[in-house]
Design a protein around this motif. Structure first.
Motif, short mmCIF file in Angstrom:
data_model
loop_
_atom_site.label_atom_id
_atom_site.label_comp_id
_atom_site.label_asym_id
_atom_site.label_seq_id
_atom_site.Cartn_x
_atom_site.Cartn_y
_atom_site.Cartn_z
N GLY A 1 1.03 92.26 49.29
CA GLY A 1 2.23 92.82 49.92
C GLY A 1 2.67 94.13 49.33
N GLU A 2 1.78 94.81 48.58
CA GLU A 2 2.11 96.08 47.95
C GLU A 2 1.18 97.18 48.47
OE1 GLU A 2 1.67 95.34 43.82
OE2 GLU A 2 3.42 94.01 43.69
N ALA A 3 1.52 98.42 48.10
CA ALA A 3 0.65 99.55 48.45
C ALA A 3 -0.64 99.45 47.65
CB ALA A 3 1.36 100.87 48.17
N GLY A 4 -1.71 100.03 48.18
CA GLY A 4 -2.98 100.01 47.46
C GLY A 4 -4.15 100.15 48.41
N LYS A 5 -5.37 99.93 47.86
CA LYS A 5 -6.56 100.03 48.69
C LYS A 5 -7.06 98.64 49.07
CE LYS A 5 -9.63 100.48 44.66
NZ LYS A 5 -10.60 101.38 43.98
N VAL A 6 -7.88 98.59 50.12
CA VAL A 6 -8.37 97.30 50.60
C VAL A 6 -9.57 96.86 49.78
CG1 VAL A 6 -7.61 97.88 52.92
CG2 VAL A 6 -9.98 98.26 52.28
N SER A 7 -9.97 95.60 49.94
CA SER A 7 -11.11 95.05 49.22
C SER A 7 -12.41 95.74 49.62
CB SER A 7 -11.22 93.55 49.50
OG SER A 7 -12.44 93.03 49.03
N TYR A 8 -13.29 96.00 48.63
CA TYR A 8 -14.56 96.67 48.94
C TYR A 8 -15.49 95.77 49.76
CZ TYR A 8 -16.49 94.01 44.94
OH TYR A 8 -16.88 93.03 44.07
N ALA B 1 -6.01 105.74 56.03
CA ALA B 1 -6.78 106.54 55.08
C ALA B 1 -8.10 105.90 54.72
CB ALA B 1 -5.96 106.80 53.82
N GLY B 2 -8.75 105.27 55.70
CA GLY B 2 -10.04 104.63 55.44
C GLY B 2 -9.94 103.45 54.50
N GLY B 3 -8.74 102.90 54.36
CA GLY B 3 -8.54 101.75 53.48
C GLY B 3 -8.30 102.12 52.04
N GLU B 4 -8.23 103.40 51.73
CA GLU B 4 -8.02 103.82 50.35
C GLU B 4 -6.54 103.82 49.99
OE1 GLU B 4 -10.66 104.32 48.21
OE2 GLU B 4 -11.67 103.52 49.95
N ASN C 1 -14.56 103.20 46.88
CA ASN C 1 -13.63 102.10 46.68
C ASN C 1 -13.99 101.28 45.44
OD1 ASN C 1 -12.80 99.12 47.14
ND2 ASN C 1 -11.57 100.18 48.69
N ARG C 2 -15.30 101.04 45.26
CA ARG C 2 -15.73 100.15 44.17
C ARG C 2 -15.97 100.88 42.85
NH1 ARG C 2 -20.45 95.43 44.46
NH2 ARG C 2 -19.85 94.43 42.48
N PHE C 3 -16.56 102.09 42.92
CA PHE C 3 -16.96 102.78 41.70
C PHE C 3 -16.22 104.09 41.46
CE2 PHE C 3 -20.82 100.64 43.45
CZ PHE C 3 -20.88 99.60 42.53
N GLY C 4 -15.41 104.52 42.42
CA GLY C 4 -14.67 105.77 42.25
C GLY C 4 -15.47 107.02 42.56
N THR C 5 -16.68 106.87 43.15
CA THR C 5 -17.53 108.02 43.48
C THR C 5 -16.93 108.80 44.65
OG1 THR C 5 -19.46 106.72 42.83
CG2 THR C 5 -19.86 108.73 44.11
N GLU C 6 -16.80 110.12 44.48
CA GLU C 6 -16.20 110.94 45.54
C GLU C 6 -17.23 111.75 46.32
OE1 GLU C 6 -13.02 113.29 43.99
OE2 GLU C 6 -11.74 111.54 43.57
N TRP C 7 -18.28 112.22 45.67
CA TRP C 7 -19.23 113.12 46.34
C TRP C 7 -19.94 112.44 47.51
CZ3 TRP C 7 -24.34 111.79 46.73
CH2 TRP C 7 -24.83 110.83 45.85
N PHE C 8 -20.20 111.14 47.38
CA PHE C 8 -20.92 110.43 48.44
C PHE C 8 -20.06 110.31 49.69
CE2 PHE C 8 -23.62 106.40 49.45
CZ PHE C 8 -24.33 107.13 50.39
#
Length: 470
Positions: A178-185, A51-54, A109-116
């Motif tokens: 070792g858990e679910a989540g998103k990758v580092s920005y 999912a693109g690292g999200e 990933n860093r700011f939560g912006t979706e439109w971009f």
């Protein structure tokens, strides 16, 4: 065809001057591969993180669906653009839309912006269709006939090379997660820088008229006639029997991408996803190069190569979909998040590796098949556009459906299994004719180009390499 008539006959090659390395087909395979690595390869690296690292796949899958919808349009018009500015310029322009998409993922990933993310996906779609057509046409037209499979395997190695590097970088940054989540920005900053280098790499590609091949033959990859005429010719080719029969084969092969990367994002931890990205790239590039080598074996009749590879790939693919449907149905009930030390990790993780390998094998085989359908060099460009456009349409649907959470869990595998079954008979009707009724159209195209050169007064003897270099 007799040995004396073959392009790769030792007598015919003995008078050909050795190509200069910076205009050789291997050099151009390397440059094309680097462009692939820096543009769609890095895009694939982000996707291979799941999912693109999200953390969740919905937004990224929707963005990818938008990308592929726009790629259908840009692929269709791409051959007309080749007429106007040439194949090399189209390739370079095609690399320019990938970095904005990576930037969109970074801001999300860093700011939560979706439109971009959606804007970046749209820009990526408009340019990527051009790039996909151009690189496919170059990969089919540049190499000598006896090096086609190795050229394809080497070129596609770079495609998964992005996945390999992305997985390695992400694994280093997230090895303790070792858990679910998103990758580092931080990962996205690396990706953006790399994708900005893609247009510069494209400048290093040799234009078709300057390519020097080991068989001394010239490369022709341009379009004659008006742009409107070219669009009409492309539409007619799409409606031909030969192309329509392989549409289901193309669709089922590329639909897999969204299925396998959504599968990885749903059921595995961050570091397991990074490990999957890294290891699957190694498996895919190894398998792809082996298949390319096999498809080049002139000791094996063309008919047997086409039929044997098709039979092996499609039978095993059916087995993988049975396995996938069983596991995803089980995970739908248990809702696991596997880390590499958990019970049940091995079976689920191995399935992902195999699906990536199978995707690579089918992808390479599609180019092998299409390479034997084109009657002329103009049709190489048109078929490349149609192949990539059809891929884009199938992937737009797959990523669109994968963005629907209830369908992504089990429905993707089940639908892909169904597409696989639908594609078998139509594809076989074409595959069985390669080397038979269809003959060897690759070699026929080569001969036609040489006859045209002779008629126009261009020498095809040992001095042809020097003349091409002017």
């Amino acid at each position: 065809m007799s040995a004396s008539a073959s392009f790769t006959d030792s007598a015919s090659l003995s008078h050909v001057r050795k190509p200069r390395w910076y205009r050789s087909t291997f050099y151009n395979a390397l440059i094309l591969g680097i462009c692939n690595f820096l543009a769609p390869g890095i895009w694939g690296a982000m996707n291979s993180l799941g999912a693109g690292g999200e953390a969740t796949p919905s937004l990224v899958n929707a963005a990818n669906a938008l990308t592929f919808c726009l790629m259908v349009l840009s692929c269709f018009f791409s051959s007309a653009l080749v007429k106007l500015i040439g194949i090399k310029a189209v390739l370079i322009i095609g690399t320019m839309g990938y970095a904005p998409y990576a930037a969109g993922l970074y801001t999300n990933n860093r700011f939560g912006t979706e439109w971009f993310v959606l804007v970046g996906a749209a820009l990526c779609g408009l340019s990527a269709g051009l790039f996909w057509m151009a690189e496919a046409a170059i990969a089919l037209a540049y190499p000598e006939p006896h090096n086609q499979g190795k050229f394809l395997g080497f070129w596609l190695t770079f495609r998964v090379g992005g996945q390999l590097i992305g997985g390695a970088v992400n694994l280093g940054l997230n090895a303790k997660s070792g858990e679910a989540g998103k990758v580092s920005y931080t990962v996205y900053i690396v990706f953006i820088v790399l994708q900005c280098l893609a247009p510069l790499a494209g400048l290093l590609l040799t234009s078709p008229k300057r390519v020097e091949r080991t068989d001394g033959r010239a490369v022709k990859l341009d379009i004659q006639g008006s742009s409107v005429r070219e669009l009409i010719a492309t539409a007619k080719l799409f409606c031909s029997r030969e192309f329509l029969l392989i549409v289901p084969l193309i669709a089922q092969a590329v639909y897999t991408e969204a299925v396998m990367f959504t599968y990885l994002s749903l059921w595995f931890s961050v570091r397991a996803r990074a490990l999957g990205s890294f290891l699957s790239a190694i498996v895919a590039l190894t398998g792809g190069n082996i298949l390319g080598w096999v498809l080049d074996r002139k000791q094996i009749p063309l008919k047997l190569r086409a039929r044997g590879a098709f039979t092996f790939i499609m039978i095993t693919q059916g087995g993988w979909w049975i396995w996938s449907t069983i596991l995803t149905t089980r995970y739908d009930r248990t809702r696991p998040t596997f880390d590499w030390g958990d019970a049940g990790f091995a079976s689920g993780f191995t399935l992902f590796l195999i699906l990536v390998l199978a995707f690579q094998l089918q992808y390479l085989y599609l180019y092998f098949v299409v390479g034997y359908l084109a009657r002329s060099q103009e049709e190489v460009v048109r078929l490349a556009a149609l192949l990539r456009g059809t891929e884009s349409a199938a992937q737009a649907v797959s990523y669109g459906l994968a963005s629907v959470g209830s369908f992504a869990v089990v429905g993707g595998s089940a639908l892909n299994f169904g597409l696989w079954g639908i594609s078998l008979v139509p594809a076989w009707l074409i595959v069985k004719e390669i080397g038979g009724r269809l003959g060897d159209r690759r070699e026929e195209r080569e001969r036609a180009v040489q006859e045209e050169k002779k008629e126009s007064g261009v020498s095809t003897d040992s001095s042809s390499v020097e003349k091409v270099a002017v």
